[in-house]
Design an enzyme around this catalytic site. Structure first.
Site, short mmCIF file in Angstrom:
data_model
loop_
_atom_site.label_atom_id
_atom_site.label_comp_id
_atom_site.label_asym_id
_atom_site.label_seq_id
_atom_site.Cartn_x
_atom_site.Cartn_y
_atom_site.Cartn_z
CD GLU A 1 -3.07 -0.93 2.23
OE1 GLU A 1 -4.24 -1.14 1.97
OE2 GLU A 1 -2.67 -0.68 3.38
CG HIS B 1 -9.41 6.45 2.20
ND1 HIS B 1 -9.48 6.32 0.83
CD2 HIS B 1 -8.68 5.41 2.63
CE1 HIS B 1 -8.83 5.22 0.48
NE2 HIS B 1 -8.34 4.65 1.56
NE ARG C 1 -4.80 5.75 3.35
CZ ARG C 1 -5.26 4.85 4.17
NH1 ARG C 1 -5.68 5.20 5.36
NH2 ARG C 1 -5.33 3.60 3.81
CG HIS D 1 -10.14 6.61 6.39
ND1 HIS D 1 -11.16 5.69 6.29
CD2 HIS D 1 -8.99 5.90 6.34
CE1 HIS D 1 -10.64 4.48 6.18
NE2 HIS D 1 -9.33 4.58 6.23
NE ARG E 1 -4.71 5.08 9.29
CZ ARG E 1 -5.47 4.15 8.69
NH1 ARG E 1 -5.45 2.91 9.13
NH2 ARG E 1 -6.24 4.45 7.68
C1 LIG Z 1 -14.07 1.72 5.94
C2 LIG Z 1 -12.80 1.60 6.75
C3 LIG Z 1 -11.74 0.84 6.27
C4 LIG Z 1 -10.56 0.72 7.02
N1 LIG Z 1 -9.54 -0.08 6.55
C5 LIG Z 1 -8.46 -0.28 7.35
C6 LIG Z 1 -7.44 -1.21 6.95
O1 LIG Z 1 -7.55 -1.85 5.92
N2 LIG Z 1 -6.38 -1.38 7.78
C7 LIG Z 1 -6.24 -0.70 8.96
O2 LIG Z 1 -5.26 -0.89 9.68
N3 LIG Z 1 -7.20 0.18 9.35
C8 LIG Z 1 -8.30 0.39 8.58
N4 LIG Z 1 -9.27 1.27 9.00
C9 LIG Z 1 -9.13 1.89 10.31
C10 LIG Z 1 -9.43 0.85 11.39
O3 LIG Z 1 -10.51 0.06 10.97
C11 LIG Z 1 -9.78 1.52 12.71
O4 LIG Z 1 -8.85 2.51 13.03
C12 LIG Z 1 -9.77 0.48 13.84
O5 LIG Z 1 -10.59 -0.61 13.48
C13 LIG Z 1 -10.25 1.11 15.13
O6 LIG Z 1 -10.40 0.12 16.09
P1 LIG Z 1 -10.91 0.50 17.54
O7 LIG Z 1 -11.00 -0.76 18.31
O8 LIG Z 1 -10.09 1.59 18.08
O9 LIG Z 1 -12.36 1.14 17.28
P2 LIG Z 1 -13.68 0.55 16.53
O10 LIG Z 1 -13.38 -0.70 15.79
O11 LIG Z 1 -14.27 1.64 15.79
O12 LIG Z 1 -14.60 0.21 17.76
C14 LIG Z 1 -15.13 1.25 18.57
C15 LIG Z 1 -16.15 0.65 19.50
O13 LIG Z 1 -16.50 1.62 20.49
C16 LIG Z 1 -17.91 1.63 20.65
N5 LIG Z 1 -18.29 2.93 21.21
C17 LIG Z 1 -18.05 4.17 20.72
N6 LIG Z 1 -18.53 5.11 21.55
C18 LIG Z 1 -19.10 4.44 22.59
C19 LIG Z 1 -19.80 4.86 23.75
N7 LIG Z 1 -20.01 6.15 24.05
N8 LIG Z 1 -20.28 3.90 24.59
C20 LIG Z 1 -20.11 2.59 24.31
N9 LIG Z 1 -19.45 2.15 23.22
C21 LIG Z 1 -18.96 3.07 22.37
C22 LIG Z 1 -18.43 1.33 19.28
O14 LIG Z 1 -19.76 0.89 19.36
C23 LIG Z 1 -17.45 0.25 18.84
O15 LIG Z 1 -17.80 -0.99 19.38
C24 LIG Z 1 -10.44 1.41 8.26
C25 LIG Z 1 -11.50 2.17 8.73
C26 LIG Z 1 -12.68 2.26 8.00
C27 LIG Z 1 -13.82 3.09 8.54
#
Ligand SMILES: Cc1cc2nc3c(=O)[nH]c(=O)nc-3n(C[C@H](O)[C@H](O)[C@H](O)COP(=O)(O)OP(=O)(O)OC[C@H]3O[C@@H](n4cnc5c(N)ncnc54)[C@H](O)[C@@H]3O)c2cc1C
Length: 500
Positions: free
Chosen positions: A105, A220, A266, A327, A362
């Site tokens: 990438e 993005h 990006r 993003h 990032r």
């Molecule tokens: C479309 C897309 C494609 C992506 N592709 C990639 C990729 O290929 N590779 C990569 O490394 N990264 C990618 N990313 C980024 C990556 O997916 C995220 O940065 C990562 O998954 C975040 O993980 P997390 O556990 O921090 O949060 P999340 O996976 O977003 O989880 C957050 C959680 O917190 C909960 N939550 C939020 N607020 C509250 C609240 N007030 N009370 C209770 N629960 C709450 C939500 O319900 C959820 O369960 C992508 C992102 C997107 C949107």
């Protein structure tokens, strides 16, 4: 207590292990998170031609002088073991020639992106972690529960208040982990799911913890721009495999902006698309994958192909209309390498945290890895928290406030106008004043204000933060992170290295 069931929250829950009594709150169902939608993959130095030092070098280069070297080293060094662990737990990454398949990438010097089911990497990882977490005897998921505020007093966090089924509840906890994900929903155009309203930074800031690097929001470059369709992401891996970008006149343009053309970082690609759109005054830019073999597209990007088909678009036949969309948040709750925030008892991991790994920008596919590595570290550190006596009494909240969609739409309008791909001081100052005056003061407004406050304070352009009124780097700000905290009712921003 863990807020969030994405990669960071789930990985932390596993590190807390069977002995801990763990509650995982999540706004919707357990599987609904940004993690679920991550397509392209997860980066780690696992190939024969790759090294931890090269992954480190690429991550630091993307961070544009602002990544924390210790955090980056931790990420890249612990990455391969974190992947091996996932494989041992049953995660099925794609394979080729008997080994793991790896793709390239933007801004990666090696093909080091592992992927699953073509473009469903996040879903495979989340399912693997959730399966394992469900086996923990003392873990309980609370779906449809929304964290409202921390129980904070006497300089520490004692638990939190949350809303579930219309009721407001309180839970005491030895330690609370914010793993609440990103803030894309603060913008009208975003790739993020509806749950990503930036609750983590608002909860932490209000409780008295520090936020860092909030000005750095990655856009993005290639979100689907189709009337009536959500801003579905067209993975960077498409360009990695050879897809081209075209302007509204149908011409390739990236070579005029960067030597790596379509594989430029990006932020460069997002600004180039924005510039081409402004120059043309109308129309849209396109992602053109029509020269790639249909079989390759079908095998590598089945989920993207199926989503586009629902709108009558075909990757192998059509130029796909694209535009930049919010993003990823590089900043968040300031943490040390063990996930500790500046407020005792409060931890953060994943996208809502700022370990300093990503600096000003990032590197693609480093965020899933960050959630794994630092989620595990936070979980392990939380096991060492001991029960404290003498907890103060907290007034039980009488009602559970509902989310305020009208306020969120106002926030989105302000942020899209003032804090997008190209920013300017006057518009940001007006936007900040408007957000601070909103009567509701909900989490989205508070986090959006934190983004604007930091973006105004950083009077330079660096990484994903581009100001038309300060278009160059200020060398004095290299290594200096914006850090903001509530000091006696007023939020102040200062610049300092992380850890200082
Ligand atoms: C479309 C897309 C494609 C992506 N592709 C990639 C990729 O290929 N590779 C990569 O490394 N990264 C990618 N990313 C980024 C990556 O997916 C995220 O940065 C990562 O998954 C975040 O993980 P997390 O556990 O921090 O949060 P999340 O996976 O977003 O989880 C957050 C959680 O917190 C909960 N939550 C939020 N607020 C509250 C609240 N007030 N009370 C209770 N629960 C709450 C939500 O319900 C959820 O369960 C992508 C992102 C997107 C949107």
């Amino acid at each position: 207590m863990i807020v969030g069931s994405g990669i960071a929250g789930l990985r932390a829950a596993l590190a807390l292990g069977p002995a801990a009594r763990t509650l995982v709150l999540t706004k919707e169902e357990v599987h609904e998170s940004a993690t679920q939608y991550a397509q392209g993959g997860i980066a780690a130095a696992t190939g024969d031609d790759d090294t931890v030092a090269l992954h480190e070098q690429d991550t630091l280069a993307a961070g544009d002088g602002l990544s924390s070297p210790a955090a980056v080293r931790t990420l890249v060094e612990e990455g391969p073991a974190a992947i091996a662990e996932l494989l041992a737990w049953g995660a099925e990454f794609d394979r080729s020639g008997g080994g793991l398949a790896r793709t390239r990438e933007a801004a990666h010097s090696r093909s080091r992106i592992l992927h699953a089911h073509g473009d469903s990497t996040g879903r495979e990882i989340a399912a693997t972690l959730a399966r394992r977490a469900a086996e923990l005897p003392n873990l309980r998921f609370v779906p449809q529960a929304r964290a409202l505020r921390m129980l904070a007093a006497e300089g520490r966090v004692w638990g939190l208040a949350y809303a579930a089924a219309g009721e407001a509840l309180q839970v005491r906890a030895r330690a609370v982990l914010l793993a609440a994900g990103g803030l894309g929903q603060l913008y009208a155009e975003t790739t993020n799911p509806a749950v990503a309203t930036g609750d983590g930074p608002a909860l932490a800031l209000t409780a008295g913890a520090e936020l860092a690097d909030m000005e750095f929001v990655q856009f993005h470059p290639t979100a689907l721009a189709w009337p009536g369709a959500p801003r579905f992401l067209l993975s960077e891996a498409l360009r990695g495999e050879g897809a081209l970008l075209r302007n509204p006149a149908g011409e390739r343009f990236m070579a005029a902006y960067h030597a790596s053309a379509e594989l430029a970082p990006r932020d460069v690609v997002a600004r180039a698309i924005e510039a081409e759109l402004r120059r043309a005054g109308q129309g849209t830019c396109y992602l053109d994958a029509t020269a790639l073999p249909a079989a390759q597209l079908e095998q590598r990007f089945p989920r993207i192909a199926a989503t586009l088909a629902a709108y009558g678009l075909n990757l192998g036949r059509d130029w796909i209309p694209v535009r930049p969309a919010a993003h990823y948040a590089m900043g968040g709750v300031t943490t040390d390498l063990e996930g500790r925030s500046t407020l005792p008892g409060l931890y953060a991991a994943g996208e809502c945290a700022c370990t300093g790994v990503h600096g000003a920008n990032r590197l693609a596919s480093n965020s899933l890895l960050e959630g794994l590595v630092f989620g595990a570290r936070a979980g392990r550190a939380m096991t060492a928290e001991t029960a404290l006596g003498g907890a103060p009494e907290f007034a039980q909240p009488a009602t559970a406030p509902e989310p305020n969609p009208a306020e969120l739409r106002r926030v989105q309008a302000v942020m899209s106008a003032a804090a997008g791909v190209i920013r300017e001081g006057g518009a940001m100052a007006r936007g900040l004043a408007e957000l601070e005056a909103l009567p509701g003061g909900g989490a989205a407004a508070r986090t959006a204000a934190a983004v604007l406050r930091a973006a105004l304070a950083r009077r330079e352009s660096r990484g994903a933060h581009f100001r038309s009124d300060f278009p160059a780097h200020d060398p004095a700000l290299a290594g200096q992170h914006s850090r903001q905290q509530n000091e006696g009712g007023a939020i102040r921003v200062r610049f300092a290295p992380l850890g200082a």
